[in-house]
Design a protein around this motif. Structure first.
Motif, mmCIF file in Angstrom:
data_model
loop_
_atom_site.group_PDB
_atom_site.id
_atom_site.type_symbol
_atom_site.label_atom_id
_atom_site.label_comp_id
_atom_site.label_asym_id
_atom_site.label_seq_id
_atom_site.Cartn_x
_atom_site.Cartn_y
_atom_site.Cartn_z
ATOM 1 N N VAL A 1 12.555 7.103 5.450
ATOM 2 C CA VAL A 1 13.998 7.330 5.537
ATOM 3 C C VAL A 1 14.243 8.777 5.128
ATOM 4 N N GLY A 2 15.049 9.498 5.881
ATOM 5 C CA GLY A 2 15.410 10.869 5.543
ATOM 6 C C GLY A 2 16.908 10.978 5.364
ATOM 7 N N TRP A 3 17.340 11.628 4.273
ATOM 8 C CA TRP A 3 18.782 11.743 4.040
ATOM 9 C C TRP A 3 19.141 13.095 3.435
ATOM 10 N N ASN A 4 20.383 13.465 3.594
ATOM 11 C CA ASN A 4 20.927 14.723 3.079
ATOM 12 C C ASN A 4 21.900 14.420 1.948
ATOM 13 N N ILE A 5 21.896 15.289 0.933
ATOM 14 C CA ILE A 5 22.830 15.165 -0.189
ATOM 15 C C ILE A 5 23.604 16.467 -0.321
ATOM 16 N N ASP A 6 24.923 16.388 -0.223
ATOM 17 C CA ASP A 6 25.789 17.535 -0.476
ATOM 18 C C ASP A 6 26.432 17.318 -1.843
ATOM 19 N N GLY A 7 25.815 17.901 -2.869
ATOM 20 C CA GLY A 7 26.277 17.687 -4.234
ATOM 21 C C GLY A 7 27.662 18.227 -4.501
ATOM 22 N N ALA A 8 28.145 19.103 -3.637
ATOM 23 C CA ALA A 8 29.464 19.701 -3.855
ATOM 24 C C ALA A 8 30.602 18.801 -3.394
ATOM 25 N N SER A 9 30.305 17.782 -2.612
ATOM 26 C CA SER A 9 31.400 16.952 -2.078
ATOM 27 C C SER A 9 31.148 15.459 -2.279
ATOM 28 N N ILE A 10 30.369 15.117 -3.309
ATOM 29 C CA ILE A 10 30.068 13.714 -3.595
ATOM 30 C C ILE A 10 31.352 12.961 -3.972
ATOM 31 N N LYS A 11 31.474 11.752 -3.440
ATOM 32 C CA LYS A 11 32.605 10.880 -3.755
ATOM 33 C C LYS A 11 32.121 9.706 -4.614
ATOM 34 N N ARG A 12 33.029 9.136 -5.370
ATOM 35 C CA ARG A 12 32.744 7.910 -6.117
ATOM 36 C C ARG A 12 33.447 6.758 -5.408
ATOM 37 N N LEU A 13 32.673 5.883 -4.804
ATOM 38 C CA LEU A 13 33.240 4.774 -4.039
ATOM 39 C C LEU A 13 32.684 3.448 -4.544
ATOM 40 N N ASP A 14 33.489 2.425 -4.470
ATOM 41 C CA ASP A 14 33.101 1.088 -4.889
ATOM 42 C C ASP A 14 32.201 0.452 -3.832
ATOM 43 N N ARG A 15 31.296 -0.394 -4.273
ATOM 44 C CA ARG A 15 30.441 -1.118 -3.336
ATOM 45 C C ARG A 15 30.895 -2.555 -3.150
ATOM 46 N N ARG A 16 31.888 -2.984 -3.900
ATOM 47 C CA ARG A 16 32.329 -4.370 -3.815
ATOM 48 C C ARG A 16 32.832 -4.707 -2.413
ATOM 49 N N GLY A 17 32.453 -5.884 -1.953
ATOM 50 C CA GLY A 17 32.893 -6.352 -0.637
ATOM 51 C C GLY A 17 31.992 -5.934 0.499
ATOM 52 N N ILE A 18 30.980 -5.082 0.239
ATOM 53 C CA ILE A 18 30.057 -4.657 1.293
ATOM 54 C C ILE A 18 28.833 -5.562 1.257
ATOM 55 N N GLU A 19 28.539 -6.211 2.361
ATOM 56 C CA GLU A 19 27.429 -7.146 2.422
ATOM 57 C C GLU A 19 26.190 -6.484 3.018
ATOM 58 N N PHE A 20 25.013 -6.893 2.532
ATOM 59 C CA PHE A 20 23.768 -6.516 3.182
ATOM 60 C C PHE A 20 23.736 -7.202 4.546
#
Length: 309
Positions: free
Chosen positions: A93-112
């Motif tokens: 898996v390859g992913w990018n991280i933009d540390g300058a624009s990170i958001k804090r979001l809830d995970r509740r309600g998201i199903e696998f």
């Protein structure tokens, strides 16, 4: 005998067209929102100052990869991956991280959930994790928190995409916490804490190591090694740091945990173990000097043991 290709076209995104009476078709949702079946553009090769392409699969495992629209690289929002049909987990898996624009979001309600674009038979889902005495957790390869950046709509979409089973591998319930006091789960945080990262941007690759003697549980071979590679620039110089986690699992009925060990390794060692090839720029950026064999090295005990030079 010719190798068999595992191919897939996008599954119908849960909609059907019905006449609206004005010559136009109206889409009616049957099972799921269209957006869930249409993740974002994926890992960005040009995210850093130098292009860092996605890993290439060794010819020995390339026929195992599930293809989507003729490509083994499957895109999501802020990450991409290659999926092994026989092992039913991501090869990388390859992913990018933009540390300058990170958001804090809830995970509740998201199903696998399984990715509807891909064959269901090529994805391990809840059958591996169900049961009150099962100590296996669904572990994200691309960390959910790493993906929550950019415009809010993109961050929200990445939040949902991170829960596709293609981004999940089985991990012990105290996997991240037990690995040297959580070091494995904090590697991405550590680079931002210990390094002056240019533009607060990091690209990461990670995945399991598939070994022929991985122990089966409920008909699924459970990886006991994982790897992660961080790529970033510091002072205009590209750097690349690689890590390997080995876990010893006694896959009895109780799934007893014996030991976790985290090692800092060369990128070339990850390539050999995972049967992939990284961008040549990553090998040049890997300056770690390790003259001894892996089995002769001491594991990382704390964050201060990481060589960021």
């Amino acid at each position: 005998m010719a190798a068999t290709k595992h191919t897939s076209s996008p599954a119908p995104p849960g909609t059907t067209a019905t006449p609206s009476g004005d010559g136009q078709d109206t889409l009616m949702t049957l099972q799921r929102p269209v957006e869930e079946a249409a993740p974002g553009p994926g890992y960005d090769t040009n995210f850093l100052s130098a292009p860092i392409t996605a890993p290439e699969l060794d010819p020995s495992i390339k026929p195992d990869a599930v293809e989507l629209n003729g490509s083994e690289v499957i895109p999501y929002t802020h990450f991409s991956l290659a999926l092994s049909a026989p092992r039913r987990f991501a090869i990388w898996v390859g992913w990018n991280i933009d540390g300058a624009s990170i958001k804090r979001l809830d995970r509740r309600g998201i199903e696998f959930r399984k990715d509807p674009r891909l064959p269901a038979t090529a994805q391990v889902s809840n059958e591996l994790y169900k049961g009150p005495t099962n100590r296996l957790d669904r572990g994200h390869i691309a960390r959910r928190a790493d993906l929550l950046w950019g415009p809010l709509s993109d961050a929200q979409k990445a939040n949902r995409d991170s829960f596709f089973y293609t981004n999940i591998t089985p991990q012990m319930d105290d996997f991240n916490q037990s690995a040297r006091n959580g070091l494995w789960g904090r590697l991405e945080d550590a680079v931002f804490e210990d390094v002056e990262v240019d533009d607060l941007r990091v690209s990461v690759f990670g995945g399991p190591v598939f070994l022929p003697d991985d122990r089966p549980f409920r008909g699924v071979q459970i990886p006991r090694e994982f790897w992660k590679v961080l790529v970033y620039a510091e002072g205009g110089t590209l750097k690349c740091k690689a890590f390997l986690l080995t876990q010893s699992l006694d896959l009895t009925e109780s799934l007893d945990l014996n030991e976790f060990r985290v090692f800092q390794v060369k990128v070339s060692e990850i390539q050999d173990r995972a049967h992939i090839a990284f961008a040549s720029a990553m090998a040049t950026a890997d300056t770690l000097a390790l003259p001894r064999a892996l089995e002769d090295r001491a594991p990382l005990a704390r964050q201060a043991d990481i060589d960021w030079s």
